[in-house]
Design an enzyme around this catalytic site. Structure first.
Site, PDB file in Angstrom:
ATOM      1  N   GLU A  83      57.468 -30.204  24.083  1.00  0.00           N
ATOM      2  CA  GLU A  83      56.532 -29.076  24.192  1.00  0.00           C
ATOM      3  C   GLU A  83      55.723 -29.133  25.489  1.00  0.00           C
ATOM      4  O   GLU A  83      55.106 -30.158  25.782  1.00  0.00           O
ATOM      5  CB  GLU A  83      55.589 -29.111  22.975  1.00  0.00           C
ATOM      6  CG  GLU A  83      54.678 -27.907  22.887  1.00  0.00           C
ATOM      7  CD  GLU A  83      53.860 -27.909  21.595  1.00  0.00           C
ATOM      8  OE1 GLU A  83      54.330 -28.431  20.554  1.00  0.00           O
ATOM      9  OE2 GLU A  83      52.733 -27.379  21.637  1.00  0.00           O
ATOM     10  N   LYS A 267      48.660 -30.727  13.067  1.00  0.00           N
ATOM     11  CA  LYS A 267      49.917 -30.736  13.837  1.00  0.00           C
ATOM     12  C   LYS A 267      49.603 -31.035  15.309  1.00  0.00           C
ATOM     13  O   LYS A 267      50.287 -31.799  15.975  1.00  0.00           O
ATOM     14  CB  LYS A 267      50.633 -29.386  13.682  1.00  0.00           C
ATOM     15  CG  LYS A 267      52.011 -29.329  14.308  1.00  0.00           C
ATOM     16  CD  LYS A 267      52.022 -28.869  15.750  1.00  0.00           C
ATOM     17  CE  LYS A 267      53.429 -28.792  16.308  1.00  0.00           C
ATOM     18  NZ  LYS A 267      53.440 -28.501  17.750  1.00  0.00           N
ATOM     19  N   ASP A 283      59.069 -45.153  13.703  1.00  0.00           N
ATOM     20  CA  ASP A 283      59.570 -44.254  12.659  1.00  0.00           C
ATOM     21  C   ASP A 283      58.561 -43.110  12.506  1.00  0.00           C
ATOM     22  O   ASP A 283      57.576 -43.217  11.770  1.00  0.00           O
ATOM     23  CB  ASP A 283      59.712 -45.047  11.349  1.00  0.00           C
ATOM     24  CG  ASP A 283      60.258 -44.196  10.213  1.00  0.00           C
ATOM     25  OD1 ASP A 283      60.211 -42.955  10.323  1.00  0.00           O
ATOM     26  OD2 ASP A 283      60.727 -44.779   9.217  1.00  0.00           O
ATOM     27  N   HIS A 381      50.413 -23.229  28.023  1.00  0.00           N
ATOM     28  CA  HIS A 381      51.826 -23.229  27.630  1.00  0.00           C
ATOM     29  C   HIS A 381      52.673 -22.443  28.631  1.00  0.00           C
ATOM     30  O   HIS A 381      53.804 -22.807  28.920  1.00  0.00           O
ATOM     31  CB  HIS A 381      51.970 -22.561  26.247  1.00  0.00           C
ATOM     32  CG  HIS A 381      51.939 -23.536  25.121  1.00  0.00           C
ATOM     33  ND1 HIS A 381      50.820 -23.783  24.391  1.00  0.00           N
ATOM     34  CD2 HIS A 381      52.895 -24.327  24.605  1.00  0.00           C
ATOM     35  CE1 HIS A 381      51.079 -24.697  23.464  1.00  0.00           C
ATOM     36  NE2 HIS A 381      52.334 -25.041  23.582  1.00  0.00           N
TER      37      HIS A 381
HETATM   38  C1  MEV Z   1      50.531 -26.589  19.266  1.00  0.00           C
HETATM   39  O1  MEV Z   1      51.609 -27.481  19.305  1.00  0.00           O
HETATM   40  C2  MEV Z   1      49.336 -27.270  18.669  1.00  0.00           C
HETATM   41  C3  MEV Z   1      48.142 -26.355  18.409  1.00  0.00           C
HETATM   42  O2  MEV Z   1      48.536 -25.239  17.621  1.00  0.00           O
HETATM   43  C4  MEV Z   1      47.117 -27.179  17.679  1.00  0.00           C
HETATM   44  C5  MEV Z   1      45.928 -26.398  17.178  1.00  0.00           C
HETATM   45  O3  MEV Z   1      46.040 -25.190  16.898  1.00  0.00           O
HETATM   46  O4  MEV Z   1      44.863 -27.037  17.023  1.00  0.00           O
HETATM   47  C6  MEV Z   1      47.569 -25.800  19.706  1.00  0.00           C
END
Ligand code: MEV
Length: 393
Positions: A83, A267, A283, A381
């Site tokens: 990413e 995430k 792992d 991004h």
């Molecule tokens: C993207 O990989 C992770 C985010 O969505 C985390 C978040 O929203 O805090 C930017």
């Protein structure tokens, strides 16, 4: 060179970047060449020995996050991730954290939990009797378990304690399961194999002691005896001022109280932790599973991080997770690039690695929240995306 702050690292050529890493971590020419050729690490022969039905190998980008200072030591942090903007974001967050001394992290222990389930459900009247039988044989059980690992025993580690617990069957009327838990100090290893081996080895003895049969004999990936905590203070002005700090606390508050937001927030945390896990051959599924289970340890799924202001209005973040990692055995020793990444980190112990992984997660969460409350995340991004489009046209 011991300073992880490398101005404009992203603008350097491939060769220059490798020279910097090589100087920082004392890499050999062979190691540098391995990274330079970007072959992805393992050849087919190797892959074929690691898994069944192998047909090829699969590689991902490996990058370096700069600016990390953790427990007063500078680190260049290898991260494997597909990413864009994650590594730049971690580096930026670490740079801001460095203003107030970087990250402080600690590890609670390295005890792996093995579980042995008795097959027959038992009634309340039997619990005490079975527990007594198991605990009376605990010395023998521990000795048998430890006979399966000379390495751990020689290091004074290995199985240390036996616990018993009952787990209610979903079919309540039909009793509960007795679960015997082996607490194993696995030292510098992740310890899955040794834990499973010990569980399987002691199951017949448990059967003999209790007169019951056993069913599952397997480690628990919910590694709550391997808790890691990372903290950092992010300077109010460098964060963007009081409003941004307040907004980030509101962003955390949202995540902590809404599962839909919490999953995305967490995430983002794991973008950091798992990238380092990938780079060092851990792992990652075990780490993810434990982290998300821990996010629910209060009874509902919440943010894995907490954020608040200190007396001076700076933003203070804390990230706490169960983290089972290893630097001996498994892929860490087998995969040439994982080995090089571990060397890049200049680790002195497995605890260092756990602290780095937790700090990277915290940094990542900081960066994501800051972007979200200011310019949004698409700008970062899209930077690389634009570069890709340009090179395609
Ligand atoms: C993207 O990989 C992770 C985010 O969505 C985390 C978040 O929203 O805090 C930017």
């Amino acid at each position: 060179m011991t300073d992880s702050s490398i101005p404009k690292f992203f603008e350097k050529s491939h060769e220059e970047k490798l020279n910097i890493i090589s100087n920082f971590s004392d890499l050999t020419d062979d190691e540098v060449n391995h990274l330079k050729n970007a072959t992805g690490g393992i050849d087919f022969e190797h892959a074929n020995k690691m898994i069944e039905n192998a047909i090829s190998t699969f590689s991902l980008p490996l990058g370096i996050a700069t600016n990390f200072k953790i427990n007063n030591k500078d680190y260049l942090v290898p991260m494997v991730i597909e990413e864009p903007s994650v590594i730049a974001a971690a580096s930026k967050a670490a740079k801001i954290a460095k203003i107030h001394g970087g990250f402080t992290a600690s590890v609670e222990g390295n005890v792996s939990i093995g579980q042995i389930q008795l097959r027959e459900k038992i009634g309340l009247n039997e619990i005490l009797d079975i527990k007594e039988k198991i605990l009376a044989g605990s010395k023998e059980i521990l000795e048998l378990a430890n006979s399966k690992s000379n390495t751990l025993t020689k290091l004074g580690k290995g199985a240390k304690e036996i616990l018993c617990k009952e787990v209610l069957s979903s079919d309540h009327g039909n009793g509960r399961y007795m679960i015997v838990e082996l607490m194993i100090d696995v030292g510098d290893a992740m310890g899955a194999n040794v834990t499973n081996t010990m569980c399987e080895a002691v199951a017949p003895l448990i059967e003999k002691l209790t007169g019951k049969t056993t069913l599952l004999r397997i480690l628990s990936n919910y590694s709550t005896k391997r808790m890691v905590t990372a903290m950092a203070t992010f300077d109010k002005d460098a964060v963007g001022g009081e409003q941004v700090v307040n907004d980030m606390i509101s962003a955390f508050d949202f995540a902590d109280n809404d599962i839909y937001r919490a999953v995305t927030h967490n995430k983002g945390v794991m973008n950091g932790t798992i990238s380092v896990a990938n780079a060092t051959g851990q792992d990652s599924r075990a780490i993810e599973a434990a982290a998300h289970a821990y996010a629910s340890h209060t009874g509902r799924y919440r943010s894995l991080t907490t954020w608040a202001k200190d007396d001076s209005g700076n933003l203070v973040g804390k990230f706490e997770i169960p983290l089972s990692v290893g630097i001996v055995g498994g892929v860490t020793n087998d995969h040439p690039v994982a080995k090089i990444c571990t060397k890049i980190l200049n680790l002195t112990s497995v605890q260092d690695l756990a602290c780095i992984m937790a700090s990277t997660g915290l940094a990542q969460n900081f960066a994501a929240m800051r972007a979200l409350v200011t310019e949004g995340i698409q700008k970062g991004h899209m930077k690389l995306h634009a570069r890709k489009q340009a090179s395609n046209s």
